[in-house]
Design a protein around this motif. Structure first.
Motif, mmCIF file in Angstrom:
data_model
loop_
_atom_site.group_PDB
_atom_site.id
_atom_site.type_symbol
_atom_site.label_atom_id
_atom_site.label_comp_id
_atom_site.label_asym_id
_atom_site.label_seq_id
_atom_site.Cartn_x
_atom_site.Cartn_y
_atom_site.Cartn_z
ATOM 1 N N GLU A 110 0.828 -1.210 0.000
ATOM 2 C CA GLU A 110 0.000 0.000 0.000
ATOM 3 C C GLU A 110 0.865 1.264 0.000
ATOM 4 O OE1 GLU A 110 -0.449 -2.558 2.212
ATOM 5 O OE2 GLU A 110 -2.173 -3.430 1.190
ATOM 6 N N GLU A 111 1.927 1.249 0.795
ATOM 7 C CA GLU A 111 2.837 2.401 0.846
ATOM 8 C C GLU A 111 3.518 2.610 -0.509
ATOM 9 O OE1 GLU A 111 6.781 3.983 3.296
ATOM 10 O OE2 GLU A 111 5.881 2.065 3.854
ATOM 11 N N LEU A 112 3.932 1.521 -1.137
ATOM 12 C CA LEU A 112 4.554 1.612 -2.457
ATOM 13 C C LEU A 112 3.568 2.162 -3.482
ATOM 14 C CD1 LEU A 112 6.948 -0.800 -4.160
ATOM 15 C CD2 LEU A 112 4.865 -0.163 -5.364
ATOM 16 N N ILE A 113 2.334 1.674 -3.443
ATOM 17 C CA ILE A 113 1.318 2.139 -4.390
ATOM 18 C C ILE A 113 1.064 3.637 -4.207
ATOM 19 C CG2 ILE A 113 -1.141 1.986 -5.002
ATOM 20 C CD1 ILE A 113 -0.906 -1.068 -4.414
ATOM 21 N N THR A 114 1.012 4.091 -2.972
ATOM 22 C CA THR A 114 0.809 5.520 -2.705
ATOM 23 C C THR A 114 1.943 6.337 -3.314
ATOM 24 O OG1 THR A 114 -0.426 5.065 -0.684
ATOM 25 C CG2 THR A 114 0.574 7.254 -0.875
ATOM 26 N N GLU A 115 3.172 5.861 -3.147
ATOM 27 C CA GLU A 115 4.332 6.564 -3.719
ATOM 28 C C GLU A 115 4.262 6.572 -5.239
ATOM 29 O OE1 GLU A 115 7.747 8.807 -3.760
ATOM 30 O OE2 GLU A 115 6.520 8.261 -2.035
ATOM 31 N N TRP A 116 3.866 5.455 -5.826
ATOM 32 C CA TRP A 116 3.765 5.374 -7.283
ATOM 33 C C TRP A 116 2.640 6.276 -7.781
ATOM 34 C CZ3 TRP A 116 4.179 0.011 -10.144
ATOM 35 C CH2 TRP A 116 4.709 0.204 -11.425
ATOM 36 N N ASP A 117 1.549 6.358 -7.038
ATOM 37 C CA ASP A 117 0.457 7.279 -7.389
ATOM 38 C C ASP A 117 0.979 8.720 -7.444
ATOM 39 O OD1 ASP A 117 -1.424 5.212 -7.486
ATOM 40 O OD2 ASP A 117 -2.254 5.650 -5.496
ATOM 41 N N HIS A 118 1.769 9.123 -6.439
ATOM 42 C CA HIS A 118 2.328 10.479 -6.399
ATOM 43 C C HIS A 118 3.297 10.704 -7.564
ATOM 44 C CE1 HIS A 118 0.466 11.489 -2.637
ATOM 45 N NE2 HIS A 118 1.075 10.516 -1.976
ATOM 46 N N THR A 119 4.073 9.684 -7.852
ATOM 47 C CA THR A 119 5.031 9.782 -8.954
ATOM 48 C C THR A 119 4.308 9.967 -10.279
ATOM 49 O OG1 THR A 119 6.606 8.407 -7.730
ATOM 50 C CG2 THR A 119 6.936 8.567 -10.104
ATOM 51 N N ARG A 120 3.262 9.191 -10.490
ATOM 52 C CA ARG A 120 2.498 9.319 -11.737
ATOM 53 C C ARG A 120 1.769 10.655 -11.818
ATOM 54 N NH1 ARG A 120 1.628 4.692 -15.047
ATOM 55 N NH2 ARG A 120 3.726 3.807 -15.155
ATOM 56 N N ALA A 121 1.294 11.156 -10.708
ATOM 57 C CA ALA A 121 0.644 12.471 -10.704
ATOM 58 C C ALA A 121 1.654 13.541 -11.113
ATOM 59 C CB ALA A 121 0.053 12.773 -9.331
ATOM 60 N N ALA A 122 2.886 13.408 -10.628
ATOM 61 C CA ALA A 122 3.943 14.363 -10.998
ATOM 62 C C ALA A 122 4.251 14.258 -12.485
ATOM 63 C CB ALA A 122 5.197 14.102 -10.172
ATOM 64 N N LEU A 123 4.264 13.041 -13.008
ATOM 65 C CA LEU A 123 4.499 12.859 -14.443
ATOM 66 C C LEU A 123 3.386 13.510 -15.247
ATOM 67 C CD1 LEU A 123 6.021 11.650 -16.849
ATOM 68 C CD2 LEU A 123 4.778 9.498 -16.451
ATOM 69 N N LYS A 124 2.163 13.314 -14.832
ATOM 70 C CA LYS A 124 1.028 13.896 -15.556
ATOM 71 C C LYS A 124 1.115 15.425 -15.571
ATOM 72 C CE LYS A 124 -3.936 13.798 -16.085
ATOM 73 N NZ LYS A 124 -5.201 13.232 -15.673
ATOM 74 N N MET A 125 1.437 16.023 -14.436
ATOM 75 C CA MET A 125 1.573 17.486 -14.376
ATOM 76 C C MET A 125 2.678 17.970 -15.312
ATOM 77 S SD MET A 125 0.914 18.549 -10.364
ATOM 78 C CE MET A 125 2.380 19.492 -10.416
ATOM 79 N N LEU A 126 3.769 17.231 -15.346
ATOM 80 C CA LEU A 126 4.888 17.592 -16.211
ATOM 81 C C LEU A 126 4.458 17.529 -17.684
ATOM 82 C CD1 LEU A 126 8.427 16.515 -15.483
ATOM 83 C CD2 LEU A 126 7.571 16.100 -17.762
ATOM 84 N N LEU A 127 3.746 16.472 -18.049
ATOM 85 C CA LEU A 127 3.313 16.291 -19.435
ATOM 86 C C LEU A 127 2.319 17.354 -19.872
ATOM 87 C CD1 LEU A 127 2.876 12.402 -19.507
ATOM 88 C CD2 LEU A 127 4.810 13.748 -20.378
ATOM 89 N N GLU A 128 1.512 17.835 -18.944
ATOM 90 C CA GLU A 128 0.515 18.850 -19.275
ATOM 91 C C GLU A 128 1.150 20.177 -19.684
ATOM 92 O OE1 GLU A 128 -1.855 18.677 -15.718
ATOM 93 O OE2 GLU A 128 -3.171 17.133 -16.566
ATOM 94 N N ASN A 129 2.418 20.361 -19.352
ATOM 95 C CA ASN A 129 3.112 21.614 -19.683
ATOM 96 C C ASN A 129 3.908 21.547 -20.975
ATOM 97 O OD1 ASN A 129 2.258 23.136 -17.393
ATOM 98 N ND2 ASN A 129 3.624 21.876 -16.157
ATOM 99 N N ILE A 130 3.884 20.411 -21.644
ATOM 100 C CA ILE A 130 4.642 20.277 -22.893
ATOM 101 C C ILE A 130 3.755 20.645 -24.064
ATOM 102 C CG2 ILE A 130 5.875 18.653 -24.381
ATOM 103 C CD1 ILE A 130 6.789 17.245 -21.849
ATOM 104 N N LYS A 131 4.264 21.548 -24.874
ATOM 105 C CA LYS A 131 3.514 22.024 -26.042
ATOM 106 C C LYS A 131 3.769 21.100 -27.235
ATOM 107 C CE LYS A 131 4.181 26.670 -24.350
ATOM 108 N NZ LYS A 131 5.405 27.375 -24.082
ATOM 109 N N ASP A 132 2.865 21.145 -28.180
ATOM 110 C CA ASP A 132 2.961 20.297 -29.360
ATOM 111 C C ASP A 132 4.298 20.444 -30.089
ATOM 112 O OD1 ASP A 132 0.405 19.574 -28.711
ATOM 113 O OD2 ASP A 132 -0.552 20.534 -30.431
ATOM 114 N N ASP A 133 4.811 21.663 -30.185
ATOM 115 C CA ASP A 133 6.062 21.890 -30.916
ATOM 116 C C ASP A 133 7.306 21.488 -30.111
ATOM 117 O OD1 ASP A 133 5.792 23.998 -29.105
ATOM 118 O OD2 ASP A 133 6.767 25.447 -30.431
ATOM 119 N N GLN A 134 7.114 20.970 -28.907
ATOM 120 C CA GLN A 134 8.237 20.557 -28.066
ATOM 121 C C GLN A 134 8.370 19.039 -27.960
ATOM 122 O OE1 GLN A 134 6.865 22.620 -24.558
ATOM 123 N NE2 GLN A 134 8.278 24.329 -24.915
#
Length: 173
Positions: A110-134
């Protein structure tokens, strides 16, 4: 989010949820290792989380200067073919030292899953800032093949999980 990034991210999430469904069925064997030289379910999953966390940290830094990064091209496409082949073949690799050093020990699945959830949320936020031309900008650095673009980075993360999936399935038999 760019549609290509969104599709790859959703594919990663589907894959992760399938893997975690398998793991949840064996939570009582989370730390069981088949032998001294084989990883436990805990170690495999913790390795995947560590690899993603380090990848996201690197991407976060490089994306700050994404406009000055070079575009990927044919060389990176060829590197990706080699990288995919290496992950799909039943070859055994030593985990890179930075990943080994960053791999945490978790008290429970459960602790590992929580950490992975946070990691994936960070990845999603990062991806949302990438523009098509990048999308083709070289912002990811793989330990072996070098610099790749963000689409290739997500493809690698998917291939990396697929590489470890047979290990997990063997443990759960």
């Amino acid at each position: 989010m760019n549609t290509q990034l969104d599709k790859l991210f959703n594919s990663l999430e589907t894959q992760r949820h399938q893997l975690l469904r398998l793991a949840n069925g064996a939570a009582d064997r989370f730390n069981d290792s088949p032998s001294n030289n084989k990883w436990s379910l805990h170690q495999i999953l913790a390795h995947l989380v560590a690899a993603e966390k380090l990848s996201i940290q690197y991407l976060g830094k490089k994306i700050q200067g994404i406009d000055s990064a070079e575009d990927s091209g044919i060389a990176e496409n060829l590197k990706m073919i080699v990288l995919k082949a290496s992950q799909r073949l039943p070859l055994k690799f030593n985990a890179p030292k930075p990943i080994v050093a960053s791999t945490m020990t978790y008290n429970s699945l459960e602790e590992l899953i929580t950490e992975w959830d946070h990691t994936r949320a960070a990845l999603k936020m990062l991806l949302e800032n990438i523009k098509d031309d990048q999308l083709k900008r070289k912002v990811f650095k793989h330990v072996i093949v070098g610099k790749l673009n963000i689409l290739q980075a997500l493809q690698f993360l998917r291939e990396h999980i697929n590489h470890h999936l047979p290990q997990v399935k063997r443990l759960l038999k």
